[in-house]
Design an enzyme around this catalytic site. Structure first.
Site, mmCIF file in Angstrom:
data_model
loop_
_atom_site.group_PDB
_atom_site.id
_atom_site.type_symbol
_atom_site.label_atom_id
_atom_site.label_comp_id
_atom_site.label_asym_id
_atom_site.label_seq_id
_atom_site.Cartn_x
_atom_site.Cartn_y
_atom_site.Cartn_z
ATOM 1 N N GLU A 254 -0.749 21.516 7.027
ATOM 2 C CA GLU A 254 0.563 22.076 6.682
ATOM 3 C C GLU A 254 0.729 22.445 5.200
ATOM 4 O OE1 GLU A 254 3.511 19.299 8.082
ATOM 5 O OE2 GLU A 254 2.954 19.570 10.173
ATOM 6 N N GLU B 217 -1.772 20.365 18.380
ATOM 7 C CA GLU B 217 -0.729 19.332 18.555
ATOM 8 C C GLU B 217 0.341 19.882 19.469
ATOM 9 O OE1 GLU B 217 0.798 17.845 14.813
ATOM 10 O OE2 GLU B 217 -1.165 17.941 13.874
HETATM 11 C C1 XIL Z 1 3.358 12.321 13.264
HETATM 12 C C2 XIL Z 1 3.034 11.030 14.002
HETATM 13 O O1 XIL Z 1 2.869 11.275 15.372
HETATM 14 C C3 XIL Z 1 4.154 10.067 13.765
HETATM 15 O O2 XIL Z 1 3.844 8.819 14.345
HETATM 16 C C4 XIL Z 1 4.405 9.926 12.272
HETATM 17 O O3 XIL Z 1 5.520 9.166 12.066
HETATM 18 C C5 XIL Z 1 4.640 11.262 11.603
HETATM 19 O O4 XIL Z 1 3.553 12.090 11.891
HETATM 20 N N1 XIL Z 1 2.448 17.226 12.384
HETATM 21 C C6 XIL Z 1 1.268 16.527 12.169
HETATM 22 C C7 XIL Z 1 1.130 15.149 12.680
HETATM 23 O O5 XIL Z 1 0.298 17.101 11.647
HETATM 24 O O6 XIL Z 1 0.275 14.366 11.876
HETATM 25 C C8 XIL Z 1 2.475 14.480 12.820
HETATM 26 O O7 XIL Z 1 2.287 13.200 13.402
HETATM 27 C C9 XIL Z 1 3.424 15.340 13.627
HETATM 28 C C10 XIL Z 1 3.647 16.656 12.935
#
Ligand code: XIL
Length: 365
Positions: free
Chosen positions: A175, A282
Site C-alpha cells: 500500500e 486479499e
Molecule cells: C489486517 C489484519 O487482518 C488485521 O488483523 C490487522 O488488525 C490489520 O491488518 N490490508 C493488508 C492486510 O494488507 O495486512 C490487512 O490485514 C488488511 C488490509
C-alpha cells in the site's frame, strides 16, 4: 518427565492437519492432487492444482493453526497457499530495534511446508500512517535518510535470510499509495527518501534474497480506475528503471460489492503486459443482506475471479481469511460480514461454488 519441544508440537499439529486434509470429505483428486472427478466434487485446492495456479487462505493466524485442528485441517484441505495475517509484519518480527521474534511466523512456515502449501511473505514494508499505525515506533522516529536505510536493510535482511528458500514470494511494499490513489502516501519513507523510496526497498530485497519473487501489493486498484492509473505509472517507471519487481498483488477488499469485471480484466492485462505476474491477494466481499445475498455473493466471486484468471499472468487468488468464523471485517465494519467462501462451520457457500467455477474454466474442465 517427558517434555515436547516447540518443534515437536509444530510437527504434531502439521501432521494432524495433513491427516485431516486427506480424510475430510469425499473429494476426487488424482496423484498430483488435481481434480479427477466431476468439478462439483472437487475442492478449490484440487481445481487450482489442475489449473496450475495458487488458491490461498489469507490472514492465516498462527494461534488458530496451533490450537484449532479443524481450522488447520480445513485450510490445508481447501487451499494450496497461505498468507500470514500479522506474523511476518515488521511490528511482529522486530517491534523494537534488535528484538527479533519469529516463533509465530515459524509456526506458519512449518505448517505450510508440511502441507505442501506455498506461502506469501506479507509484508516487508507497510508504512501507512492514516488508517493503520503499522510501523514500529523506532522506525517512525527516524529523522535522517541514512538511518532509515540502515534500519530497513537490517529488517529486510533479517526476515528474508531467515526464510530463504522457504518463503519464495514477498509483498515487498504494501500500500504505497493514498487510499484515493492520487499519489504516493505521505510517510516517513517519502519524507526522507523521496518518491523513489519504493524502488530502494525493492533493491534491498533483491540483494537480501536474489532468488525471491518480489511483489508490490496495493488496495482498491481493481475498483478504482484512477488509482489503477496511478499504480500503473509508478510500476511502469520501476520496470523502465530496471528495478527488480516480479509481480503486482491486487488486494480485493470489495466492501461495496464486486468491481466491474471488464475493469478487472483490462487492469490485470495492462500490468501483465509490463511483463509482471499478477494475483488477487486479499479478497473478501461482504455478503449482501436478504434472501438472495448468498447467491449474489457467489456471482460476485465468480465474475471477479474469472476476469483475473482469463489472463494467463494471473496466477493466484488469495482470500483474506477463508471461513466466516474468522474475518477481520467483522471488527472493521462492526457487524458480521460473512465475506468468505466457507461459512462459520466450514460449509461451502455459493461463493465457494463461484470460485470453483472460475478455477474449472481456467483448468479447461
Ligand atoms: C489486517 C489484519 O487482518 C488485521 O488483523 C490487522 O488488525 C490489520 O491488518 N490490508 C493488508 C492486510 O494488507 O495486512 C490487512 O490485514 C488488511 C488490509
Amino acid at each position: 518427565m517427558t517434555t515436547i519441544s516447540l518443534r515437536g508440537i509444530r510437527s504434531i499439529v502439521g501432521g494432524l492437519a495433513a491427516l485431516l486434509a486427506l480424510s475430510c470429505g469425499d473429494s476426487a483428486s488424482g496423484p498430483d492432487g488435481g481434480c479427477t472427478g466431476p468439478v462439483e466434487s472437487c475442492t478449490l485446492r484440487e481445481l487450482a492444482t489442475s489449473a496450475g495456479v495458487r488458491i490461498g487462505a489469507g490472514a492465516a493466524v498462527s494461534r488458530l493453526v496451533r490450537d484449532d485442528p479443524e481450522y488447520a485441517g480445513q485450510m490445508a484441505r481447501h487451499f494450496n497457499a497461505l498468507t500470514p495475517n500479522a506474523e511476518l509484519k515488521w511490528q511482529a518480527t522486530q517491534p523494537e530495534r534488535h528484538l527479533r521474534r519469529f516463533e509465530s511466523a515459524d509456526l506458519l512456515v512449518d505448517f505450510a511446508a508440511q502441507n505442501r502449501m506455498e506461502i506469501r511473505g506479507h509484508t516487508l514494508v507497510w508504512a501507512h500512517e492514516d488508517v493503520y499505525d503499522v510501523l514500529p515506533q523506532y522506525v517512525n522516529d527516524v529523522t535522517d535518510a541514512g538511518r532509515l536505510r540502515e534500519v530497513t536493510r537490517e529488517h529486510v535482511n533479517a526476515v528474508m535470510e531467515r526464510y530463504r528458500g522457504r518463503i519464495r514470494r514477498w509483498d515487498v511494499v504494501n500500500e504505497p499509495l493514498t487510499i484515493a490513489g492520487e499519489a504516493l502516501h505521505d510517510n516517513v519513507y517519502r519524507r526522507l527518501l523521496g518518491d523513489r523510496w519504493v524502488s530502494e526497498v525493492f533493491r534491498m530485497a533483491a540483494a537480501a534474497d536474489p532468488d525471491a519473487e518480489l511483489w508490490l501489493n496495493e488496495n482498491l486498484a481493481l475498483s478504482n480506475a484512477a488509482k489503477a492509473d496511478t499504480l500503473y505509472e509508478l510500476v511502469a517507471e520501476m520496470v523502465a528503471d530496471g528495478v527488480p519487481i516480479d509481480g503486482i498483488g491486487f488486494q480485493g477488499h470489495f466492501l461495496g460489492g464486486a468491481p466491474d469485471a471488464g475493469h478487472v480484466e483490462t487492469t490485470v492485462r495492462r500490468f501483465a503486459d509490463l511483463g509482471l505476474r499478477v494475483a488477487i491477494t486479499e479478497m473478501d466481499i461482504p455478503m449482501p443482506d436478504g434472501a438472495e445475498g448468498a447467491e449474489r455473493q457467489g456471482t460476485d466471486f465468480y465474475e471477479t475471479i474469472a476476469a483475473c484468471l482469463r489472463v494467463s499472468a494471473c496466477e493466484e487468488v488469495t482470500f483474506w481469511g477463508f471461513t466466516d468464523a474468522h474475518t477481520w471485517l467483522d471488527g472493521f465494519l462492526g457487524r458480521p460480514a460473512r465475506p468468505l467462501p466457507l461459512d462459520g462451520e466450514y460449509r461451502e457457500k455459493p461463493a465457494y461454488d463461484g470460485v470453483r467455477q472460475a478455477l474449472a474454466e481456467r483448468a479447461g474442465l
